[in-house]
Design an enzyme around this catalytic site. Structure first.
Site, mmCIF file in Angstrom:
data_model
loop_
_atom_site.group_PDB
_atom_site.id
_atom_site.type_symbol
_atom_site.label_atom_id
_atom_site.label_comp_id
_atom_site.label_asym_id
_atom_site.label_seq_id
_atom_site.Cartn_x
_atom_site.Cartn_y
_atom_site.Cartn_z
ATOM 1 C CG ASP A 1 37.461 38.435 45.726
ATOM 2 O OD1 ASP A 1 37.366 39.051 44.655
ATOM 3 O OD2 ASP A 1 37.322 37.208 45.810
ATOM 4 C CG ASN B 1 39.586 25.940 47.086
ATOM 5 O OD1 ASN B 1 38.747 26.646 46.527
ATOM 6 N ND2 ASN B 1 40.526 26.439 47.853
ATOM 7 C CG HIS C 1 37.785 29.852 46.582
ATOM 8 N ND1 HIS C 1 39.129 30.100 46.459
ATOM 9 C CD2 HIS C 1 37.260 30.202 45.373
ATOM 10 C CE1 HIS C 1 39.390 30.577 45.265
ATOM 11 N NE2 HIS C 1 38.278 30.643 44.590
ATOM 12 C CD GLU D 1 41.181 30.017 49.376
ATOM 13 O OE1 GLU D 1 40.383 29.183 48.888
ATOM 14 O OE2 GLU D 1 42.121 30.488 48.720
HETATM 15 P P1 PGA Z 1 37.560 31.573 37.667
HETATM 16 O O1 PGA Z 1 37.726 31.811 39.238
HETATM 17 O O2 PGA Z 1 36.288 32.241 37.268
HETATM 18 O O3 PGA Z 1 38.768 32.245 37.054
HETATM 19 O O4 PGA Z 1 37.524 30.098 37.436
HETATM 20 C C1 PGA Z 1 36.660 31.554 40.093
HETATM 21 C C2 PGA Z 1 37.098 31.574 41.535
HETATM 22 O O5 PGA Z 1 38.229 31.153 41.844
HETATM 23 O O6 PGA Z 1 36.299 31.982 42.382
#
Ligand code: PGA
Length: 256
Positions: free
Chosen positions: A67, A136, A138, A143
């Protein structure tokens, strides 16, 4: 799902890097799917170290990032392109032309998502998709309530994701509201998937991913449908997993 619970940061990076290096040894022209965020930083440092030591070769490899934010200039400190160059691409012998991210700065994100989809269709499928996970549930910027068969698309970030990602921007108001992400359909078409999670804040999402119902409220739960998923977790992220018949919350044990 195969679940590996590691003891410390060093083991976390080494176990994840072993997966990438083994793949590239068997298939030097493999296609990797890559995440950003805090979780894969140790993996990327380990891959840089192993590449410098001649233990892994990225010359024939192709990468697709999951992304990119919409609207940030590519060289913005918060863009995922900047993150990837800082943490991985500048330290390994991957040709610059083989490192792909969505063009979040193109001015036409819908078209950029369509082009990213077409590029993946041409160069893919992804051999090993590395994922982080949001609190959450995702994966990428898919999302909650994203369709299980979604393709590369423009995603609206939820308030919880904006809050989590504000650490990289200083203030919530500075976090872009949209991103281009590979869809759940693209992720699930990968040959193998390796999901990384560290810390207590991910424990609920991991429990829901592994033991919950497959549901649009937890996009990562769709991974249960994939035949080759490996989870690499620290004890805190694994704390709410339990074996059938056991009470939850024993922590630190493999399950699934
Ligand atoms: P993080 O993010 O590795 O900074 O915890 C993971 C994500 O939100 O997919």
């Amino acid at each position: 799902m195969e679940i590996v619970v590691v003891a410390d940061e060093g083991e976390f990076a080494a176990v994840a890097a072993d997966q990438v290096c083994t793949l590239l040894r068997h298939k030097p022209a493999a296609v990797l799917g890559l995440p950003t965020g805090n979780t894969p930083v140790g993996l990327y440092a380990e891959l840089v170290k192993r590449n410098r030591a001649g233990e892994v070769d990225f010359r024939r490899c192709t990468t697709f990032n999951l992304d990119e934010y919409v609207g940030l200039p590519a060289d913005h400190a918060g863009s995922y392109r900047t993150f990837m160059w800082k943490n991985l691409f500048s330290g390994i012998n991957l040709p610059a032309t083989a490192a792909h991210l969505p063009a979040g700065d193109s001015g036409d994100p819908v078209r950029a998502a369509r082009e990213y989809e077409a590029l993946l269709a041409k160069l893919g499928p992804i051999d090993l998709m590395v994922l982080g996970i949001g609190t959450n549930g995702h994966i990428g910027f898919n999302e909650p309530y994203t369709a299980a068969d979604s393709r590369a698309h423009v995603s609206q970030l939820t308030p919880s994701t904006i809050r989590s990602n504000s650490v990289y921007f200083g203030r919530e108001e500075l976090v872009p509201r949209q991103a281009i992400t590979l869809g759940l359909g693209n992720i699930l078409e990968s040959r193998r998937i390796m999901l990384l999670a560290k810390g207590e804040s991910k424990a609920k999402a991991i429990a829901a991913t592994v033991m919950g119902e497959i549901a649009p409220t937890v996009p990562a739960s769709y991974l249960q449908r994939h035949p080759a998923v490996m989870l690499i977790l620290d004890g805190a992220a694994a704390a709410l997993l339990h074996k059938p018949g056991e009470k939850p919350g024993r922590g630190g044990e493999a399950a699934g």
